[in-house]
Design an enzyme around this catalytic site. Structure first.
Site, PDB file in Angstrom:
ATOM      1  N   LYS A   1       0.470  -0.515   0.103  1.00  0.00           N
ATOM      2  CA  LYS A   1      -0.407   0.213  -0.325  1.00  0.00           C
ATOM      3  C   LYS A   1       0.286   1.443  -0.254  1.00  0.00           C
ATOM      4  CE  LYS A   1      -4.225   1.575   2.711  1.00  0.00           C
ATOM      5  NZ  LYS A   1      -4.973   2.103   3.716  1.00  0.00           N
TER       6      LYS A   1
ATOM      7  N   SER B   1      -9.821   1.653   2.770  1.00  0.00           N
ATOM      8  CA  SER B   1      -9.094   2.506   2.367  1.00  0.00           C
ATOM      9  C   SER B   1      -7.917   1.610   1.316  1.00  0.00           C
ATOM     10  CB  SER B   1      -8.269   3.281   2.611  1.00  0.00           C
ATOM     11  OG  SER B   1      -7.770   2.910   3.535  1.00  0.00           O
TER      12      SER B   1
ATOM     13  N   SER C   1     -10.130  -0.375   6.907  1.00  0.00           N
ATOM     14  CA  SER C   1      -9.597  -0.715   5.300  1.00  0.00           C
ATOM     15  C   SER C   1      -8.572  -1.715   5.051  1.00  0.00           C
ATOM     16  CB  SER C   1      -8.541   0.623   5.529  1.00  0.00           C
ATOM     17  OG  SER C   1      -9.163   1.822   5.278  1.00  0.00           O
TER      18      SER C   1
END
Ligand code: GLN
Length: 447
Positions: free
Chosen positions: A48, A123, A147
């Site tokens: 990420k 997210s 997330s």
């Protein structure tokens, strides 16, 4: 290919696997990858865009970090490298991990591989979409209020949010420091246990890291263990028919596996949402104060003095959702409102924790929805309050610091995945994985 299979490959085989994945990722139109960086040859893990990998750009999917290069490795990256894993590729995300759809990314939204008119969740939407689409073997995400778990659910993959303090936050760009945890997003429960083992453990560089030895979850996996699992009836009422059906399916499968199901009620989730969005935005406003146009990334042009530079850089560099949260966070921390909002939210956080303690006095685990529905359409959650409400099932887990795994249970009539979560006691994560494995074996979900 599963992560545990990739771990057995030779260097040459890993090299061609990396090349094959990167090629697929480049050809894909999902926008799950926002960078194709790679390090040495190893078992490839997608990272990420808020986790530092030395010498790679790190932007948290924000304009304000354009041009910034990470000067060091996050502890999780150091740990992976020692074990023969190799960070590969940057996964798209909501800007600074603020969002539930990956639509607040500076790079544009990621699409859900099961239906490209829908969001992958957020997210960590890039991480989940890439694993679901076969563009990554496994990925790292971060979970501040859902997330990891929620995008995993929308994309039909497995995501694990560790107990707060089990995985070092050193090198993770802070959103809300008392809530953030890094965790794995994988194709199945066994891979999640394997990747989690690689990143867990005490780190003196993180002052909130728990000084407790990590015992391998993967090596101790045992789906024949029996547990008492609580279902929170008043939570499930607000969910869609698809989610209710998944709950029934999972309860049946868990009973068949020999677990005992008990029924409980909890505080109304409306307090979870308000409490979370006060605490998370307060911490975010503080953490994001460092982006001033001087120290990191983007710098606005034409400013006449340092104050103007600060205003212009932040006005141009942050997107709307991030600005909204900085405003809200500064409001709840300002004198006159601090007691009414921030202090009150901290007190309610404590009450929520007590509610969970009561349930865990009677049960080993909790089975719960992750989101009220399947993946929404792109643009459907544009209204911020509607989006915040969609987080109702995940936020409390972070407020209390508990571990939880998200796993796919079924597909609905439109062929969209429906996931659920198993929540466990803090620092007692083996039961979560054991029960999740027993559930996975019985529901037989096919991606
Ligand atoms: N959707 C939640 C938020 O926007 C959670 C995000 C996260 O876990 N990073 O804050």
């Amino acid at each position: 290919m599963k992560l545990r299979e990739a771990c057995k490959l030779s260097k040459e085989e890993l090299k061609s696997l990396q090349e094959e994945l990167l090629q697929k990722a480049k050809e894909s139109d999902l926008n799950a990858y926002i960078g194709f960086e790679r390090s040495e040859i190893g078992v490839p893990i997608l990272i990420k865009d808020n986790i530092q990998v030395k010498n790679w750009p790190i932007t948290c999917a924000s304009k304000i970090l354009q041009g910034y290069i990470a000067p060091y490795n996050a502890t999780v990256i150091e740990k992976l490298k020692v074990k023969g894993f190799a960070p590969m590729g940057r996964a798209n995300m909501d800007e600074f991990a603020m969002g539930s759809t990956t639509e607040s990314s500076f790079y544009g939204p990621t699409k859900n591989p099961h239906d490209t008119t829908r969001v992958p969740g957020g997210s960590s939407g890039g991480s989940a979409a890439a694993v679901a689409a076969g563009l990554a073997i496994a990925a790292l995400g971060s979970d501040t209020g859902g997330s990891i778990r929620q995008p995993a659910s929308y994309c039909g993959v497995v995501g694990f949010k560790p107990t707060y303090g089990k995985v070092s936050r050193y090198g993770l760009s802070a959103y809300a420091s008392s809530l953030d945890q890094i965790g794995p997003i994988t194709q199945d429960v066994k891979d999640a246990a394997l990747l989690y083992d690689m990143i867990a453990g005490y780190d003196e560089k993180d002052s909130t890291s728990a000084n407790i030895a990590h015992t391998s979850i993967y090596k101790n996996l045992d789906s024949s263990q029996k547990y008492t699992i609580a279902v929170i009836d008043n939570y499930v009422e607000a969910a869609s028919e698809d989610v209710k059906e998944a709950m029934q399916k999972a309860i049946k499968a868990l009973k068949e596996a020999g677990h005992t199901i008990i029924h409980k009620n909890l505080l109304n989730t409306k307090y979870d949402i308000a409490t979370y969005y006060i605490i998370a935005t307060a911490e975010a406003a503080t953490n994001l104060g460092r982006y001033d146009g001087v120290r990191y990334g983007y710098r606005a042009e034409g400013a006449k003095n340092s104050m103007e530079l600060f205003f212009k850089t932040r006005s141009e560099g942050f997107g709307d959702e991030v600005k909204r949260r900085i405003l809200l966070g500064n409001f709840v921390l300002s004198s006159g409102y601090y007691d009414a909002y921030y202090i009150k939210a901290q007190k309610v956080r404590h009450l929520i924790k007590e509610e969970y303690n009561k349930i865990f006095a009677k049960a080993d685990l909790i089975l719960s929805p992750i989101a009220p529905s399947v993946a929404p359409k792109l643009g459907q959650l544009q209204d911020p309050l509607t989006m915040y409400k969609s987080d109702m099932y995940t936020l409390a887990i972070n407020l209390v610091g508990l571990p939880a795994i998200s796993l796919p249970i079924m597909k609905n009539k439109e062929n969209l995945p429906v996931g659920l979560q198993l929540i466990g006691k803090a620092f007692n994560e083996q039961p979560i994985f054991n029960a999740a494995l027993s559930l996975e074996e019985r529901v037989n979900y096919k991606g």
